[in-house]
Design a protein around this motif. Structure first.
Motif, short mmCIF file in Angstrom:
data_model
loop_
_atom_site.label_atom_id
_atom_site.label_comp_id
_atom_site.label_asym_id
_atom_site.label_seq_id
_atom_site.Cartn_x
_atom_site.Cartn_y
_atom_site.Cartn_z
N MET A 102 -50.36 53.80 106.37
CA MET A 102 -50.59 52.51 105.74
C MET A 102 -49.48 51.51 106.09
O MET A 102 -49.72 50.31 106.20
CB MET A 102 -50.66 52.71 104.22
N LEU A 103 -48.26 52.01 106.26
CA LEU A 103 -47.13 51.14 106.57
C LEU A 103 -46.97 50.92 108.07
O LEU A 103 -46.63 49.82 108.51
CB LEU A 103 -45.84 51.71 105.98
N PHE A 104 -47.17 51.98 108.86
CA PHE A 104 -47.02 51.89 110.31
C PHE A 104 -48.42 51.89 110.95
O PHE A 104 -48.99 52.93 111.24
CB PHE A 104 -46.19 53.07 110.84
N ARG A 105 -48.95 50.70 111.16
CA ARG A 105 -50.34 50.56 111.59
C ARG A 105 -50.52 50.21 113.06
O ARG A 105 -51.65 50.00 113.51
CB ARG A 105 -51.02 49.47 110.75
N ASP A 106 -49.47 50.14 113.83
CA ASP A 106 -49.59 49.68 115.21
C ASP A 106 -50.67 50.43 115.99
O ASP A 106 -51.47 49.82 116.71
CB ASP A 106 -48.25 49.85 115.95
N GLU A 107 -50.71 51.75 115.84
CA GLU A 107 -51.65 52.55 116.62
C GLU A 107 -53.10 52.28 116.21
O GLU A 107 -54.03 52.58 116.97
CB GLU A 107 -51.33 54.04 116.48
N GLY A 108 -53.28 51.71 115.03
CA GLY A 108 -54.63 51.37 114.60
C GLY A 108 -55.25 50.26 115.42
O GLY A 108 -56.47 50.07 115.41
N GLN A 109 -54.40 49.52 116.14
CA GLN A 109 -54.88 48.44 116.99
C GLN A 109 -54.93 48.83 118.46
O GLN A 109 -55.47 48.08 119.28
CB GLN A 109 -53.96 47.21 116.83
N THR A 110 -54.37 49.98 118.80
CA THR A 110 -54.27 50.36 120.21
C THR A 110 -54.92 51.71 120.50
O THR A 110 -56.06 51.77 120.96
CB THR A 110 -52.79 50.37 120.64
N SER A 111 -54.19 52.79 120.23
CA SER A 111 -54.69 54.10 120.66
C SER A 111 -55.89 54.58 119.84
O SER A 111 -56.76 55.27 120.39
CB SER A 111 -53.56 55.14 120.60
N LEU A 112 -55.97 54.22 118.57
CA LEU A 112 -57.11 54.70 117.77
C LEU A 112 -58.44 54.14 118.26
O LEU A 112 -59.40 54.90 118.44
CB LEU A 112 -56.90 54.40 116.28
N PRO A 113 -58.55 52.82 118.50
CA PRO A 113 -59.81 52.31 119.06
C PRO A 113 -60.13 52.93 120.42
O PRO A 113 -61.31 53.22 120.72
CB PRO A 113 -59.55 50.80 119.18
N HIS A 192 -59.96 55.78 108.57
CA HIS A 192 -60.20 55.18 109.88
C HIS A 192 -61.21 56.05 110.64
O HIS A 192 -61.04 57.27 110.72
CB HIS A 192 -58.89 55.08 110.68
N PRO A 193 -62.24 55.47 111.21
CA PRO A 193 -63.29 56.27 111.85
C PRO A 193 -62.81 57.11 113.04
O PRO A 193 -63.47 58.07 113.42
CB PRO A 193 -64.32 55.22 112.30
N ALA A 194 -61.66 56.75 113.62
CA ALA A 194 -61.16 57.51 114.76
C ALA A 194 -60.42 58.76 114.34
O ALA A 194 -60.26 59.70 115.13
CB ALA A 194 -60.24 56.64 115.62
N VAL A 195 -59.94 58.79 113.09
CA VAL A 195 -59.07 59.89 112.65
C VAL A 195 -59.89 61.12 112.28
O VAL A 195 -60.75 61.08 111.40
CB VAL A 195 -58.19 59.44 111.47
#
Length: 240
Positions: A102-113, A192-195
């Motif tokens: 929840m605090l470190f979301r960077d990967e939610g915009q890059t590697s997860l998609p 998150h749907p990728a997780v």
């Protein structure tokens, strides 16, 4: 823990990020197999990219171990989308292990998609942000010198005061839903749907069972919006 139950379990392990040579991978894998008392590991991962060893060679070594039956699937950790894409040119990559919370979301915009688009499972690590989302620590807490958080800026000064104020609000929100902060932190990553799974540490069997119960909490879109409203613009990053 696994003796007599091997067929019921899915075991994962990693090879150190410091050395991806053929010799080291073989030694590390054989050592893990011996220590675990098994003849195969389900998912074997590269801990982090190592440009010193070309990825095509590293993937070739892993594929040899897969063909020999020592591993079944190949994963990566701390790889960027471009690095994952490069690895997939030389063999199948089944999972990625990024830092995500929840605090470190960077990967939610890059590697997860990227992983979601390419059918790669995501094993999110540090969902409780090294304890920032555990609710156990208050401003002024001092970690022992041998704890990496001793000098971690996110546990110090005004930065930690901001984080603490947010987590106190989250505690109330979680309690209103019959849960606690740690379960909320885990459930948030799983939303998150990728997780595919969330990697969570535990010191006791009860902590492990408690954390696992977060897996049956499905946050709704409304829940996620309310959490975002509480969090506002508070985002942390390891990137410069």
């Amino acid at each position: 823990a696994i003796k007599g139950r091997r067929a019921d379990l899915f075991l994962t392990s990693k090879v150190s990020g410091a050395d991806h040579s053929a010799q080291h991978i073989q030694q590390a894998l054989d050592s893990a197999l011996k220590s675990l008392g098994t003849d195969y590991i389900d998912l074997y991962q590269l801990h982090s990219p190592q440009p010193k060893w070309p990825i095509q060679e590293t993937m070739s070594h892993l594929l040899q171990h897969r063909d020999a039956g020592k591993i079944r699937y190949i994963g990566v950790s701390n790889f960027s989308p471009d690095q994952i894409a490069e690895a997939t040119k030389h063999g199948p990559v089944h999972s990625s292990q990024p830092r995500y919370s929840m605090l470190f979301r960077d990967e939610g915009q890059t590697s997860l998609p990227f992983c979601l688009k390419n059918g790669i499972g995501v094993m999110a690590f540090s969902p409780m942000a090294k304890g920032l989302l555990s609710g156990q620590y208050k401003p002024g807490h001092v970690f022992p010198p041998d704890d990496e958080r001793h000098s971690w800026p996110f546990f110090q000064g005004e930065e930690f005061a901001r984080i603490y104020a947010f987590t106190e609000k989250l505690k109330v929100w979680a309690a209103d839903h019959g849960r606690d902060l740690s379960q909320l932190a885990i459930a948030w990553t799983l939303a998150h749907p990728a997780v595919t799974t969330s990697i969570v540490g535990a010191r006791t069997p009860e902590q492990s069972r408690h954390n696992a119960r977060a897996g049956d909490w499905q946050l709704t879109p409304r829940d996620l919006r309310e959490i975002d409203e509480l969090q506002g613009s508070l985002r942390l990053s390891f990137r410069s």
